[in-house]
Design an enzyme around this catalytic site. Sequence first.
Site, PDB file in Angstrom:
ATOM      1  CG  ASP A 182      -1.885   1.159   1.199  1.00  0.00           C
ATOM      2  OD1 ASP A 182      -1.476   2.276   0.816  1.00  0.00           O
ATOM      3  OD2 ASP A 182      -3.057   0.944   1.517  1.00  0.00           O
ATOM      4  CG  HIS A 183       1.480   4.191  -3.254  1.00  0.00           C
ATOM      5  ND1 HIS A 183       0.234   3.823  -3.654  1.00  0.00           N
ATOM      6  CD2 HIS A 183       1.560   5.523  -3.467  1.00  0.00           C
ATOM      7  CE1 HIS A 183      -0.414   4.885  -4.100  1.00  0.00           C
ATOM      8  NE2 HIS A 183       0.365   5.943  -3.995  1.00  0.00           N
ATOM      9  CG  HIS A 245      -4.291   4.302  -0.820  1.00  0.00           C
ATOM     10  ND1 HIS A 245      -3.315   3.335  -0.828  1.00  0.00           N
ATOM     11  CD2 HIS A 245      -4.550   4.558  -2.132  1.00  0.00           C
ATOM     12  CE1 HIS A 245      -3.000   3.026  -2.083  1.00  0.00           C
ATOM     13  NE2 HIS A 245      -3.740   3.749  -2.892  1.00  0.00           N
TER      14      HIS A 245
HETATM   15  C1  BG6 Z   1      -3.422   4.488  -6.511  1.00  0.00           C
HETATM   16  C2  BG6 Z   1      -4.756   4.555  -7.183  1.00  0.00           C
HETATM   17  O1  BG6 Z   1      -3.404   3.449  -5.575  1.00  0.00           O
HETATM   18  O2  BG6 Z   1      -3.184   5.730  -5.824  1.00  0.00           O
HETATM   19  C3  BG6 Z   1      -4.811   5.731  -8.150  1.00  0.00           C
HETATM   20  O3  BG6 Z   1      -4.963   3.349  -7.908  1.00  0.00           O
HETATM   21  C4  BG6 Z   1      -4.450   7.009  -7.441  1.00  0.00           C
HETATM   22  O4  BG6 Z   1      -6.111   5.843  -8.716  1.00  0.00           O
HETATM   23  C5  BG6 Z   1      -3.142   6.860  -6.696  1.00  0.00           C
HETATM   24  O5  BG6 Z   1      -4.338   8.045  -8.422  1.00  0.00           O
HETATM   25  C6  BG6 Z   1      -2.866   8.080  -5.836  1.00  0.00           C
HETATM   26  O6  BG6 Z   1      -1.600   7.970  -5.287  1.00  0.00           O
HETATM   27  P1  BG6 Z   1      -0.745   9.253  -4.942  1.00  0.00           P
HETATM   28  O7  BG6 Z   1       0.480   8.735  -4.298  1.00  0.00           O
HETATM   29  O8  BG6 Z   1      -0.487   9.957  -6.249  1.00  0.00           O
HETATM   30  O9  BG6 Z   1      -1.591  10.109  -4.043  1.00  0.00           O
END
Ligand code: BG6
Length: 495
Positions: A182-183, A245
């Site tokens: 989960d980045h 997230h």
């Molecule tokens: C991803 C989603 O997990 O997170 C995308 O699949 C989204 O739809 C993205 O745009 C958002 O990540 P960040 O790090 O740009 O806020």
Amino acid sequence: MATERKAVFLFFGGTGDLAYRKLYPSLFNLYRKGNLRSHFAVIGTSRAKMDDDKFRAAIKKSLADSGNRTDSKEASDFVSHFYYQDHDVTDTAHYAVLKELMDKLDKKYKAEGHRIFYLSMAPQFFGTIAQDLKTQGLLSEGKDVFNRLVIEKPFGRDYDSAKLLNDALSKSFDEDQIFRIDHYLGKEMIQNIEALRFGNTLVESLWNNRYIDNIQVTLSEKLGVEERASYYDNSGALRDMVQNHIMQIVSLLAMEQPVAFTDTDIRAEKVKALRSLRVYNVADAATNFVRGQYGSINEQADYRHEDNVPHDSTTETFVAGKLLFDNYRWSGTPFYIRTGKMLADKFTRVDVVFKRPLVDIFAFPQSQNTPLAANVLTIFVEPHAGFSLQLNAKTNDTGFSTEPIKLDYLVDAQKSKDTPEPYERLLHDVLKGDGTNFSSWPEVSYAWKFVDQIRRVWDLQEPQFPNYTPHSMGPAAAEELIQRDHREWVYRLNN
Ligand code: BG6
Ligand code: NDP
């Protein structure tokens, strides 16, 4: 001094967008810092045919595209550790070729049998790949070796499919060998939530329903679905952003203090928090969650006219909701969440709104003073990183009135530039075997059970879409959701 880690990496989906854009540049950063040095090799696989040289050239391009110089000896040395093997993941017999290459590179680079399998491809393949890795003998054996499986999102599309996937993975890997990405958990300020809470008496002693009125989590995106429409239209904002997230952020905000700062202890507390999250009945799900889909404005097409989106799509591009925890710490303090595409700006923030003083002694009848504002602690996650604390202070003039002032801490530009990217941190954690910043199966399963209930209710009703204007903060229903509780969003347009 960085500790060198040893491993052979096998990237499934090794020619994909994520691998080139995020994963290989992150490995390069680990190499430059000395976390990877001599004892590692990377194998990329996909169905495409190419030799090692062509693959290495593509890796160099991916490094250059992410802002690195590639004419250095360092870059050339780094890419010399990369190998390519074409492979169709549905061809079980062909895993023997990967095994042979892994064994060979393991010996060549003295990686001591440590293996990292990264599944960066369509999720329908996750289960079979994990199974074939085991049955075809790619997992190395020995007392001190590790085999780690890294899984990209999405992890299922509801509880049942996630459970099936997890059962499939569990046949080949133990829970402590599985790293579900989960980045958001790799983001600096999300990791800072624990430091803020458990490193400060001032914060943690007030971190409960006696002092906090409500908590607001906003993940706002300025872009639409871009080229990912075919994935997104099958997912929607609830599955794409809330189940993973947002639920992860909320669990870090809501959890009790872990016994120690270890992955096992932190995960145990997050799971406990998620267990006390109220799963709504039909009526409460319908009132406590709202959805939206963006319409058109000027040149901007509405969602239903984006490329690869069906003209009658009922997929939500916006969600707002209220979460309630039934536990001693949070009973009565709602967590409001919202996320969406094509909103006013790109940012992530958490606003912790404290209760106002029980008695406002400055508001005696003859005073012109405005009522005391609530104290608000804001955690800025992105694009700026930092904290802000809103307090009340006396205005600098005769008479006596108060005004809200802010104590701000913003990470400076140089420090922000030096902050590791989420994928770099997460890959480093995988090398160390630290599961803190990954979603455990119990967390994933509680999050799905909560989200499934909302989805179930939404699937019963045809939504009135589109219902919000691009570059706004979502549909009117999101305002009504919070106003009904006599509250308002801390972040509003033009404030
Ligand atoms: C991803 C989603 O997990 O997170 C995308 O699949 C989204 O739809 C993205 O745009 C958002 O990540 P960040 O790090 O740009 O806020
Ligand atoms: P891509 O579609 O860009 O890449 C897919 C990769 O899988 C390619 O290398 C493709 O190569 C390979 N592949 C497809 N079918 C097979 C097969 N049968 N056998 C072997 N290889 C195959 O996907 P992304 O890189 O965008 O996404 C990868 C994963 O990461 C997904 O789970 C996605 O949800 C997740 N993710 C991606 C993000 C992103 O920003 N891209 C963000 C967050 C998560 P080929 O077709 O030549 O075989």
